[in-house]
Structure formats: C-alpha cells, structure tokens
Design an enzyme around this catalytic site. Structure first.
Site, PDB file in Angstrom:
ATOM      1  N   ASP A 132     -35.825  31.711 -34.082  1.00  0.00           N
ATOM      2  CA  ASP A 132     -36.964  31.154 -33.349  1.00  0.00           C
ATOM      3  C   ASP A 132     -37.623  32.241 -32.490  1.00  0.00           C
ATOM      4  O   ASP A 132     -38.791  32.573 -32.681  1.00  0.00           O
ATOM      5  CB  ASP A 132     -36.453  29.983 -32.492  1.00  0.00           C
ATOM      6  CG  ASP A 132     -37.551  29.295 -31.710  1.00  0.00           C
ATOM      7  OD1 ASP A 132     -38.709  29.340 -32.153  1.00  0.00           O
ATOM      8  OD2 ASP A 132     -37.249  28.706 -30.657  1.00  0.00           O
ATOM      9  N   HIS A 142     -32.265  24.185 -32.384  1.00  0.00           N
ATOM     10  CA  HIS A 142     -31.469  25.393 -32.137  1.00  0.00           C
ATOM     11  C   HIS A 142     -29.974  25.250 -32.399  1.00  0.00           C
ATOM     12  O   HIS A 142     -29.202  26.084 -31.921  1.00  0.00           O
ATOM     13  CB  HIS A 142     -31.667  25.867 -30.676  1.00  0.00           C
ATOM     14  CG  HIS A 142     -33.055  26.337 -30.394  1.00  0.00           C
ATOM     15  ND1 HIS A 142     -33.816  25.837 -29.352  1.00  0.00           N
ATOM     16  CD2 HIS A 142     -33.827  27.252 -31.000  1.00  0.00           C
ATOM     17  CE1 HIS A 142     -34.999  26.439 -29.344  1.00  0.00           C
ATOM     18  NE2 HIS A 142     -35.032  27.304 -30.328  1.00  0.00           N
ATOM     19  N   TYR A 145     -33.642  16.546 -27.282  1.00  0.00           N
ATOM     20  CA  TYR A 145     -33.526  17.877 -27.890  1.00  0.00           C
ATOM     21  C   TYR A 145     -32.702  17.786 -29.165  1.00  0.00           C
ATOM     22  O   TYR A 145     -31.552  17.352 -29.134  1.00  0.00           O
ATOM     23  CB  TYR A 145     -32.854  18.788 -26.858  1.00  0.00           C
ATOM     24  CG  TYR A 145     -32.721  20.252 -27.197  1.00  0.00           C
ATOM     25  CD1 TYR A 145     -33.647  20.937 -27.974  1.00  0.00           C
ATOM     26  CD2 TYR A 145     -31.653  20.981 -26.674  1.00  0.00           C
ATOM     27  CE1 TYR A 145     -33.520  22.290 -28.221  1.00  0.00           C
ATOM     28  CE2 TYR A 145     -31.514  22.347 -26.906  1.00  0.00           C
ATOM     29  CZ  TYR A 145     -32.455  22.994 -27.691  1.00  0.00           C
ATOM     30  OH  TYR A 145     -32.326  24.332 -27.930  1.00  0.00           O
ATOM     31  N   CYS A 160     -34.972  29.214 -20.917  1.00  0.00           N
ATOM     32  CA  CYS A 160     -34.016  29.496 -19.862  1.00  0.00           C
ATOM     33  C   CYS A 160     -34.355  30.828 -19.219  1.00  0.00           C
ATOM     34  O   CYS A 160     -35.184  31.598 -19.718  1.00  0.00           O
ATOM     35  CB  CYS A 160     -32.594  29.485 -20.387  1.00  0.00           C
ATOM     36  SG  CYS A 160     -32.444  30.105 -22.051  1.00  0.00           S
TER      37      CYS A 160
HETATM   38  C1  LIG Z   1     -35.880  33.720 -22.586  1.00  0.00           C
HETATM   39  C2  LIG Z   1     -35.958  32.548 -23.503  1.00  0.00           C
HETATM   40  C3  LIG Z   1     -35.167  31.433 -23.257  1.00  0.00           C
HETATM   41  C4  LIG Z   1     -35.230  30.317 -24.091  1.00  0.00           C
HETATM   42  N1  LIG Z   1     -34.530  29.192 -23.774  1.00  0.00           N
HETATM   43  C5  LIG Z   1     -34.741  28.050 -24.472  1.00  0.00           C
HETATM   44  C6  LIG Z   1     -34.197  26.809 -24.038  1.00  0.00           C
HETATM   45  O1  LIG Z   1     -33.518  26.719 -23.005  1.00  0.00           O
HETATM   46  N2  LIG Z   1     -34.431  25.718 -24.797  1.00  0.00           N
HETATM   47  C7  LIG Z   1     -35.202  25.765 -25.931  1.00  0.00           C
HETATM   48  O2  LIG Z   1     -35.403  24.745 -26.578  1.00  0.00           O
HETATM   49  N3  LIG Z   1     -35.742  26.920 -26.334  1.00  0.00           N
HETATM   50  C8  LIG Z   1     -35.558  28.050 -25.632  1.00  0.00           C
HETATM   51  N4  LIG Z   1     -36.162  29.218 -26.026  1.00  0.00           N
HETATM   52  C9  LIG Z   1     -36.977  29.227 -27.260  1.00  0.00           C
HETATM   53  C10 LIG Z   1     -38.438  29.002 -26.927  1.00  0.00           C
HETATM   54  O3  LIG Z   1     -38.677  27.735 -26.412  1.00  0.00           O
HETATM   55  C11 LIG Z   1     -39.361  29.212 -28.129  1.00  0.00           C
HETATM   56  O4  LIG Z   1     -39.141  28.202 -29.052  1.00  0.00           O
HETATM   57  C12 LIG Z   1     -39.197  30.566 -28.789  1.00  0.00           C
HETATM   58  O5  LIG Z   1     -39.072  31.596 -27.857  1.00  0.00           O
HETATM   59  C13 LIG Z   1     -40.382  30.880 -29.682  1.00  0.00           C
HETATM   60  O6  LIG Z   1     -41.555  30.834 -28.910  1.00  0.00           O
HETATM   61  P1  LIG Z   1     -42.323  32.151 -28.418  1.00  0.00           P
HETATM   62  O7  LIG Z   1     -42.587  32.937 -29.643  1.00  0.00           O
HETATM   63  O8  LIG Z   1     -43.552  31.631 -27.767  1.00  0.00           O
HETATM   64  O9  LIG Z   1     -41.416  32.850 -27.491  1.00  0.00           O
HETATM   65  C14 LIG Z   1     -36.089  30.341 -25.217  1.00  0.00           C
HETATM   66  C15 LIG Z   1     -36.857  31.466 -25.459  1.00  0.00           C
HETATM   67  C16 LIG Z   1     -36.808  32.556 -24.624  1.00  0.00           C
HETATM   68  C17 LIG Z   1     -37.681  33.743 -24.918  1.00  0.00           C
END
Ligand SMILES: Cc1cc2nc3c(=O)[nH]c(=O)nc-3n(C[C@H](O)[C@H](O)[C@H](O)COP(=O)(O)O)c2cc1C
Ligand code: SF4
Length: 686
Positions: free
Chosen positions: A265, A173, A170, A31
């Site tokens: 996460d 989370h 989905y 998001c």
């Molecule tokens: C700003 C932001 C918004 C996120 N929004 C969502 C979301 O809408 N749906 C989702 O499944 N995960 C969301 N995530 C989680 C990410 O998809 C991801 O699983 C998580 O950040 C770990 O990955 P990374 O280490 O590459 O950031 C979000 C992560 C970030 C940083």
C-alpha cells in the site's frame, strides 16, 4: 492567487451518510509514533492538516480492547472511557477548521502482540501470531465473537462522544479481525463464520451493521477494505474482493479501498508511481452508490482531477502527501501549485512508526514537531536582526537553511562549490528509481527563486579567508560528507586489509559515473538503501554483481521503510547474487577474501572491484579551519560559525533537511535549554 477552474471539482462537497465533507481531500488513517502516548503532539499534528484544508482528518488505527494491544507500536486507543479525552482533543482541533474527524477502530487479532496487556491473542482459528512473537492466537468461540462485536460497538459510541464524525470498520492491511475472518489462510472455521465467502464476510457485515445501529444516525460509517493482497489464493484476491463489495455495496456510507499488506500500500517511489493502485480499485465505484476513497501518493492536482472525472474515485485519499505537505489542499485552492511540497516516496515517515518514535518526514521537517517545538510547516518567526548569513554548501541542509532563513527575512548568501546545486540529493536522485528524491532540491530551489533576499552562487569554491572577508554575521557550513574508501565501518573497526589498492570504490565514485570493468562486489555494511541502488546501477551497465554483507540479510533497515520486500524482489530480478553473513577479510585487487561471520570459514571471490558502503566522513575542513581562526571573527563581523547536517554527522536526507531547518529556526532566538522540546509528562499518579 486564484484557483484554476479546472480544479474546482476537487472542492465540491461530498456527503458521507449523515455528515458532509467540505471538499474531496481525505487524509486517510496514518500512524505517527505518538498516538495514545502523546495526545497533545498528536492533536497538534492533525490540526495543522485541518488548517491546511483537508476535509477529513483521520486517526491512525485505534485499538478497541486490551486483547488487541499492538505494543510496542503506539497507536490510538479506545479501550474504555479513560481514553476519550485524548481523542477529544484531536476532534476539537480538527473541528476548529471545519474538517471532519475520522477514527479507524480495529482489533488486530493475531496481528496484535498483547505484549503490554498479556491477554491471549484472538483469531478466527488457532494460528501463530503474525509478527513472530513466540505465542499463538487462539480460535475465537461464539462468545468471543459476541464480545468482539460489543467492544467494537462500545468503541464506536465512545468515539462519537469524543466528537468523531466518521467511524471506520477496518478490514485492511491484514491488520484487523474483520479482514482475518475473510482470509482463507487465517479462517479454517466450520461454523457460519467460516468456509464459504458468504460465511467469511459475515463478521464484517455484522460489525458494519452494529456500528450503523450504534452511531449511524449522526456519524458516517466508513469501511476500509483491502481489495487485493497479492498472495494468491490464501489472501484476499481481487475476484473475491469484488464479490464482497457486491454483497455489502451500499451498507457502509463510504468505501476506502486499497491494497494489503502495508508494504503493498505505502510503496516507496522507487517501486511504485503515483496512482499505481488504480487497477485494483477502479471497479468499486461501479458496484456501490456510496462515495469511494482511494490512495496512490497523489500530489498532482491534475492526476486527482483525472481520478474523479474518470469515475475512479470520489475523494482523494492521502497519507504521505498530507505528511509532506499538510497545506496541499489550500495551496491548490489558492492557485499556489509551485508551493506544494511533494512527497518523495522515501517512507522515512513509515520508519517512525516502525521504530516506535514520533513521525518525521524528509520533505517536511516540521512533521511531529508541531506541539513539542511549536513548529508550523508554513509559518516562521520573522527575523530578529538585520544579520547577513553565509551558507556554504547547497545540499539538503544548505538549501533548507537558505529557504527557511529567506522565509524569515534574513539576507542569505548560499555558496556552492560545484556547478550543480543539491549536493547528495542531485547525486542520489540519479540512481535507479530515486528520481523523485530530486523534489527535495527542486522544491527548495523553487521557493528560493521567489526570494530576493536569498542569493545563490554556483561553482563558488570558498576558503576560510574568503569567508572572513565576506562580511557575514553568521556562517553555516553545510559542506556534506563523503564515503570512506578504507572499509572502516560497523564490521571492520580497523578497516579492510589491502584497501589501499585503487580498485576499492565508494558510492560517490559510482554516483559520479565510474563503472568498473568486470564483476563487482558491493559490500554493504550500511544496511539501508545504498547498496541495492548501487547494485541496480551496476546491473544497468551489465556488470555482474555480488551483494556481500556481514548482516544476515540484505538491506535489513529497509524493513522500517517497507522497501525490504521490494528490494529483495528487485535484486532477484536483476540476478544479483547475495552472499550474506560474510565479511571481507581482505581485498587483493582481483579477488576478495570472505570470512563467514558465524563459522569463520574463509573463501575467495574473484572480482574486478569492490564498492565499499561502510561509513562516511564529514567534509568539515573549512569548519575546522574557521574554528582555529576564532580570534579573527569579531573583526570580520562574524558572530557565529556553525556546522550542520552531513558535515557534522552524516545521516539520512531527512536528518540533513531537519538540521538546516533547525538552524534557521534557532538563529537569533533564545537557546532552548538542555531539553529542547516539550514533553508529555505524567504529573498525576492517582
Ligand atoms: C506513516 C504511515 C502510517 C500509516 N498508518 C496506517 C494506519 O494506521 N492505518 C491504515 O489503515 N493505514 C495506514 N497507513 C496507510 C495509509 O493510510 C495509505 O493507505 C497508504 O500510505 C497509501 O497512501 P499514500 O500513498 O497517500 O501514502 C499508513 C501510511 C503511512 C505512510
Ligand atoms: S517521509 Fe518521505 S515518503 Fe514520507 S511523507 Fe515525507 S517525503 Fe513522503
């Protein structure tokens, strides 16, 4: 430059059901605070990533029905056909660069709010809503389940007509009904949707099947699945997750697996290293023949290759690395590894969503500005004049301004008073857990090193006279700030009584190596990360620490960056004593007088020193002096003198980088006017 052959594997295509991803780079859903409210800004942000080489670009979570309304958060929305054009825009932009577009359909059940729709919340069983809204979610009956399946199916059909190639179911989370039915703590049903795991997984299975039936001939069906919630028996546990993946192994076209909830996460770098999720997902590929995506703040191509070669993942999922550098895949492909702007794991991007504002990023100041300001992370307008620019101060503002002006082609001179470059970034990154923050400095220095038009002077104290004599046409003062020693702040508008005594310290003292003898009161009137990192540093030196704050909890703003729980755990593990709802009425040198903010009760606490984390003051003396000399500027060839970043108004490192970038973008350009960006305006009132 050419790609290193050892990274070839990252550029192999991957089949996902009926579609093919051109390489292994997968921007997982994230998001952004723009969502359905700002479709053009959203589409432009996604487009830049497609341009940057990601094979798959996903939306954020997408509401499928008003009964799953997550307001005030602004996510994607597909309630009915009216929502299609906004998402179509994104698909067109993503497809223009050969990437696949994915959408994460969800109904948030008891984790929705319905504050906007005013519908009654839905859940597997009667239960309180997750986020503290004073309303309960009602248990879904069989008709509700049928409705939910219909909404999901219709949303999938709409998503396909918008142009999406990948449709998510989905179950991650703790944010979607498909997952809520799986969780024992949320599902106390006694029918065929509750009880045994087979029953609790039924809805997820049905929705995957529905989605495949609806769009599976042309779209890949992806399941985002939480393999562990770290909550024990009430949550999804690793052993149950393994059974679920066994049960559904080849049903979806791709598994996207990660930890839940969100704070487990997107863990900040202070509390998790790159690839930390591996032990929770490395078994999935052994159970399914379908491709597997996982996440772990992957910025190192060697780590990515290792994940694939060792059979952990098929595709490299990334949210934050794609935010910090939308061009990450392209840079690997072109052999430009030093150009990768690595995520520092500060989670300021997450704070955008949590404060319901457009996303921003510490490392990438163009994030969220692609449409409204027309900023591109890799491209800048060439210089508009032969002007010579002097920048004083090499913190995040000065470094980013120098780099970006250098990119535009200006002759830039960067003067730093200390022997070390980086300003606050160098200081803060030495605090426990913040080492990766040095990437803000290191990436910029690496870029500047390749620019013959940017000259850097260390240990160069510069006064107003020298500025006038330098021969610069534009001067930027980026001289940073310092913490106040008088205790002035949100809770003490008149400062702290007795604060003239020497033992009142500031974070600057601690960051510069001063460690007081004896117990220390860390006084947090700032509410973000500073106090806990200072406490951590003092504990490292075996000092007993009292964390005192007028707030009702420690580090409250860190909820926005998902640090909060991790900070709490860390403070408890370190044995830091928390004294909340307490202000310091007076510091007497060997003890503080505390006043409870609600009862007014007064008590005393012995300590050797107080570290006051209350407020900062700009170090703008040089700027102020130059302003008094304005009449001398023309003769010195000076056309402008500006002050930016912490030297103007102290803030986050993200603010400082943005300020430097903005200065560089705007130099010699026509001023933008009173509203310096484009807005989404509602011009149709039918
Ligand atoms: C700003 C932001 C918004 C996120 N929004 C969502 C979301 O809408 N749906 C989702 O499944 N995960 C969301 N995530 C989680 C990410 O998809 C991801 O699983 C998580 O950040 C770990 O990955 P990374 O280490 O590459 O950031 C979000 C992560 C970030 C940083
Ligand atoms: S804001 Fe911080 S955590 Fe988020 S992408 Fe940028 S650097 Fe990474």
């Amino acid at each position: 430059m050419q790609r290193d052959p050892r990274f070839d594997i990252l550029f192999e295509s991957v089949r996902i059901g009926p579609v093919v991803a051109k390489n292994r780079f997968f921007q997982v859903p994230h998001c952004n605070g723009m969502g359905h409210a700002m479709p053009q800004a959203h589409a432009a942000m996604r487009e830049v990533k497609a341009e940057g080489g990601w094979a798959v670009i996903c939306t954020e979570e997408c509401e499928i029905h008003p009964s799953g309304d997550v307001s005030p958060y602004v996510e994607a929305r597909l309630w009915d056909d009216h929502d299609i054009p906004a998402l179509q825009l994104m698909c067109e932009r993503v497809h223009a660069h050969g990437a696949l577009a994915g959408i994460e359909l969800t109904h948030n059940g008891p984790t929705a709010s319905n504050l906007y729709s005013r519908e009654v919340l839905l859940a597997p069983s009667h239960q309180p809503s997750k986020y503290g809204y004073p309303a309960q979610a009602r248990a879904m009956d069989k008709r509700d389940i049928a409705d939910y399946r219909r909404w999901h199916r219709n949303a999938a059909l709409r998503a396909r007509s918008a142009g999406f190639d990948l449709i998510y179911v989905y179950a991650g989370h703790d944010l979607s009904l498909a997952m809520h039915f799986l969780q024992k703590r949320r599902n106390q049903r006694s029918d065929e949707y509750g009880g045994s795991l087979e029953n609790r997984v039924r809805l997820l299975r049905e929705v995957i099947q529905d989605t495949k039936d609806a769009v599976g001939d042309t779209c890949g069906v992806v399941v985002r699945f939480a393999t562990e919630e770290l909550l024990g028996d009430g949550g999804v546990t690793l052993s149950e997750a393994k059974e679920v993946v066994h049960m559904l192994a080849d049903l979806p076209d791709l598994w996207d697996v990660n930890l839940a909830a969100w704070y487990n996460d997107s863990v900040p770098s202070r509390f998790a290293r790159e690839g930390a999720q591996e032990p929770f997902i490395d078994w999935v590929k052994k159970v399914t023949s379908k491709p597997v995506v996982g996440v772990g703040r992957f910025t190192s191509p060697d780590t990515m290759v290792s994940q694939i070669r060792r059979g952990v993942l098929d595709m490299i999922g990334a949210a934050r690395p794609s935010i910090a550098d939308p061009y990450l895949p392209k840079k690997i492909e072109e052999g430009r590894l030093d150009d990768i702007r690595e995520c520092i794991g500060c989670n300021i991007c997450v704070a955008g969503d949590n404060t319901v504002t457009p996303i921003r990023c510490t490392q990438n100041p163009t994030m969220g500005e692609e449409w409204r300001k027309g900023w591109h992370p890799e491209r800048m307008a060439p210089k508009k004049s032969g002007a010579k620019v002097l920048i004083v101060g090499s913190g995040p503002t000065g470094l980013e301004a120098a780099r970006a002006l250098g990119q535009r082609g200006y002759e830039v001179h960067l003067a730093e008073g200390r022997p070390e470059l980086g300003g606050r970034v160098s200081l803060e990154s030495r605090l426990p857990g913040l080492a990766e923050w040095a990437r803000v400095r290191d990436w910029r220095l690496g870029q500047i090193k390749t620019m013959p038009n940017v000259h850097v002077y260390r240990g160069s104290q510069i006064g107003a006279r020298e500025v006038l004599e330098f021969g610069a046409n534009h001067v930027l003062l980026a001289t940073g700030c310092h913490w106040r020693r008088d205790g002035f702040g949100r809770s003490n508008g008149l400062g702290i009584k007795g604060s003239g005594q020497a033992a009142i310290l500031t974070p600057d003292d601690i960051m510069n190596g001063l460690i007081p003898d004896g117990p220390v009161v860390v006084f947090d009137d700032d509410y973000f990360y500073y106090a806990s990192t200072i406490a951590d540093q003092l504990c490292k030196h075996k000092r007993p620490v009292y964390y005192v704050t007028p707030d009702d909890t420690i580090a409250s703003w860190s909820n926005n960056t998902l640090d909060y729980r991790h900070i709490q755990a860390r403070m408890h593990a370190l044995g830091v004593e928390q004294i909340v709802s307490s202000n310091i009425a007076e510091f007497k040198g060997d003890r503080v007088v505390l006043e409870h903010v609600w009862s007014g009760k007064v008590s005393e606490l012995s300590c050797a020193a107080v570290v006051a984390i209350t407020a900062r003051l700009p170090q703008d003396a040089l700027y102020q002096e130059l302003l008094t000399m304005e009449s001398a500027w023309p003769a010195a060839g000076i056309q402008s003198v500006k002050c930016a970043g912490d030297a103007l108004a102290p803030g986050l490192i993200a603010h400082a980088v943005y300020a430097g970038h903005r200065y560089a973008r705007e130099l010699d350009e026509v001023p933008a006017g009173d509203v310096p960006f484009r807005r989404h305006l509602h011009t149709s009132f039918t």
